[in-house]
Design a protein around this motif. Structure first.
Motif: not given
Length: 124
Positions: A49-55, A71-73, A114-115
């Motif tokens: 998720y960190a990579a998706v947010h960054k990229l 929700l994830h946390q 996220m999707k």
């Protein structure tokens, strides 16, 4: 959001490794399922998720992104705690099973959000 996910990923990674080291040292691998969920859902998925947010979602601090993070946390923490109670034999499956189901659905909802965010970002 990328930094928040990265920091939580690292926290889960440390927690998972501590549990893994404990299991190896004690030769008691009863918490293997808990360890696996910490490392996969907590560390790997949070890092993803960190990579998706960054990229793909840079600067996205919208309400949906914050909700997805929460929700994830919540789902991950609830699953990890519940699995620890279950596999540590602190709580019977009949009692903790439904709770694990709720937290699984919460984590799933985070994945679906996220999707949706990725689809929205692809359209712009």
């Amino acid at each position: 959001m990328d930094r928040k996910f990265l920091m939580t990923a690292m926290g889960y990674g440390i927690l998972g490794l501590i549990l893994g080291i404990y299991m190896a040292a004690s030769e008691n691998h009863g918490q293997m399922v808990t360890h696996t969920h910490i490392m996969l859902l907590g560390f790997v998925v949070s890092f993803f998720y960190a990579a998706v947010h960054k990229l793909w979602l840079p600067g996205n601090t919208a309400k949906m992104a914050k909700t997805q993070f929460l929700l994830h946390q919540l789902g991950t923490a609830g699953l990890v705690a519940g699995l620890y109670l279950l596999y540590g034999r602190y709580m019977p499956a009949a009692t903790i099973g439904p709770v694990l189901g709720v937290f699984s659905v919460i984590a799933f909802a985070g994945f679906v959000l996220m999707k949706i965010m990725v689809i929205k970002a692809a359209k712009t």
